[in-house]
Design a protein around this motif. Structure first.
Motif, short mmCIF file in Angstrom:
data_model
loop_
_atom_site.label_atom_id
_atom_site.label_comp_id
_atom_site.label_asym_id
_atom_site.label_seq_id
_atom_site.Cartn_x
_atom_site.Cartn_y
_atom_site.Cartn_z
N VAL A 2 -10.65 10.33 30.00
CA VAL A 2 -10.40 8.91 30.60
C VAL A 2 -10.90 8.88 32.18
CG1 VAL A 2 -8.70 7.57 30.64
CG2 VAL A 2 -8.92 9.15 28.64
N ASN A 21 -13.00 5.60 27.94
CA ASN A 21 -13.14 7.18 27.23
C ASN A 21 -14.68 7.63 27.65
OD1 ASN A 21 -12.55 9.28 25.95
ND2 ASN A 21 -14.71 8.90 24.47
N GLU A 56 -6.84 12.98 31.72
CA GLU A 56 -6.95 13.27 30.68
C GLU A 56 -6.68 12.53 29.93
OE1 GLU A 56 -7.76 16.56 29.78
OE2 GLU A 56 -7.85 17.16 31.86
N LYS A 57 -6.04 11.46 29.55
CA LYS A 57 -5.55 10.66 28.54
C LYS A 57 -5.59 9.29 28.74
CE LYS A 57 -1.34 12.60 26.95
NZ LYS A 57 -0.21 13.08 25.91
N SER A 58 -5.28 8.32 27.97
CA SER A 58 -4.90 6.37 28.41
C SER A 58 -3.80 6.21 27.52
CB SER A 58 -6.03 5.78 28.25
OG SER A 58 -5.64 4.83 28.89
N GLU A 59 -2.93 5.46 28.23
CA GLU A 59 -2.00 5.74 26.46
C GLU A 59 -1.99 3.52 26.33
OE1 GLU A 59 1.63 3.07 28.67
OE2 GLU A 59 0.65 3.76 30.86
#
Length: 251
Positions: A2, A21, A56-59
């Motif tokens: 991300v 993304n 690494e990632k999103s909420e």
């Protein structure tokens, strides 16, 4: 993967991070400072932004980035953040200060266009080509001259190869047909400063009063005594660059 993106806008409401993304095939191309095109809200046209962080990632539920281009070095992104924090302005405004002229217009048609050019590469090694020349497999002087030039240069613009190797487009096409070279079209960044002759300026010679003021301030800085000085002079005389007239310490 991300990316955290700042949209290129002066609107205060957009002076915040938006998560996007990164598709698998684009992961190796993205870095902090990359210029990206992203879908944004209900706008039909993709918006330009800059990557200022990677995680690494999103909420949140996020969309994919659409395109990645070379942008800025990571160190310049760090500088833009510091500037925005110090001067209470948008990060995107600070980023724009570091971009070449012609790349910040909102209307894409008005920007400096990217240019597609043809590059020529060898498909055989220098040893293989030299051997075929010795065995008289290659007899054309122009072909041999073209290949020898390419052996000494890893990649060459087709237009420059024709000029410097004193060859022709048809000769290069023949070499391509026979498997000696490969012609590839690549997008290149156009440099708006390329044809400008920028002459370095020389240090200005200070007057006695200016030199006296300069020496006083320089000595203070060297001694790590960061005093404040009030420089007296004519308005608009660039006292921040040329120490003018007299000075007095400000208490």
């Amino acid at each position: 993967m991300v990316v955290e993106v700042i949209i290129s806008s002066n609107a205060k409401d957009l002076n915040r991070i938006f998560d996007y993304n990164v598709p698998e095939e684009k992961k190796t191309k993205v870095h902090i400072g990359s210029k990206v095109l992203v879908p944004f809200g209900t706008m039909r046209r993709a918006q330009e932004g800059f990557v200022i962080g990677i995680k690494e990632k999103s909420e949140y539920k996020i969309k994919d980035i659409l395109n990645i281009e070379e942008g800025l070095q990571e160190s310049k992104v760090v500088l833009a953040k510091l500037m925005a924090n110090k001067y209470f302005c948008n990060i995107s405004e600070c980023i724009k200060l570091m971009l070449p002229p012609g790349t910040t217009a909102q209307n894409i048609e008005n920007r400096v266009k990217e240019k597609v050019a043809k590059f020529v590469y060898l498909k055989k090694t220098g040893e293989e080509i030299s051997e075929e020349i010795e065995r008289k497999v290659l007899k054309s002087d122009k072909q041999i001259r073209t290949l020898n030039f390419l052996i000494q240069n890893d990649e060459v613009l087709l237009s420059e190869l024709i000029i410097f190797a004193e060859t022709s487009n048809s000769v290069v096409k023949t070499l391509e047909k026979n498997g000696y070279v490969e012609i590839i079209e690549k997008e290149i960044n156009r440099n708006p400063f390329r044809n400008k002759n920028i002459v370095p300026t020389k240090d200005l010679e200070l007057t006695k009063q200016q030199q006296k003021a300069f020496n006083k301030i320089e000595a203070s800085i060297n001694d790590k005594q960061f005093n404040e000085y009030l420089i007296h002079g004519v308005t608009g005389s660039r006292k921040n660059r040329n120490i003018s007239a007299t000075y007095s310490e400000k208490y």
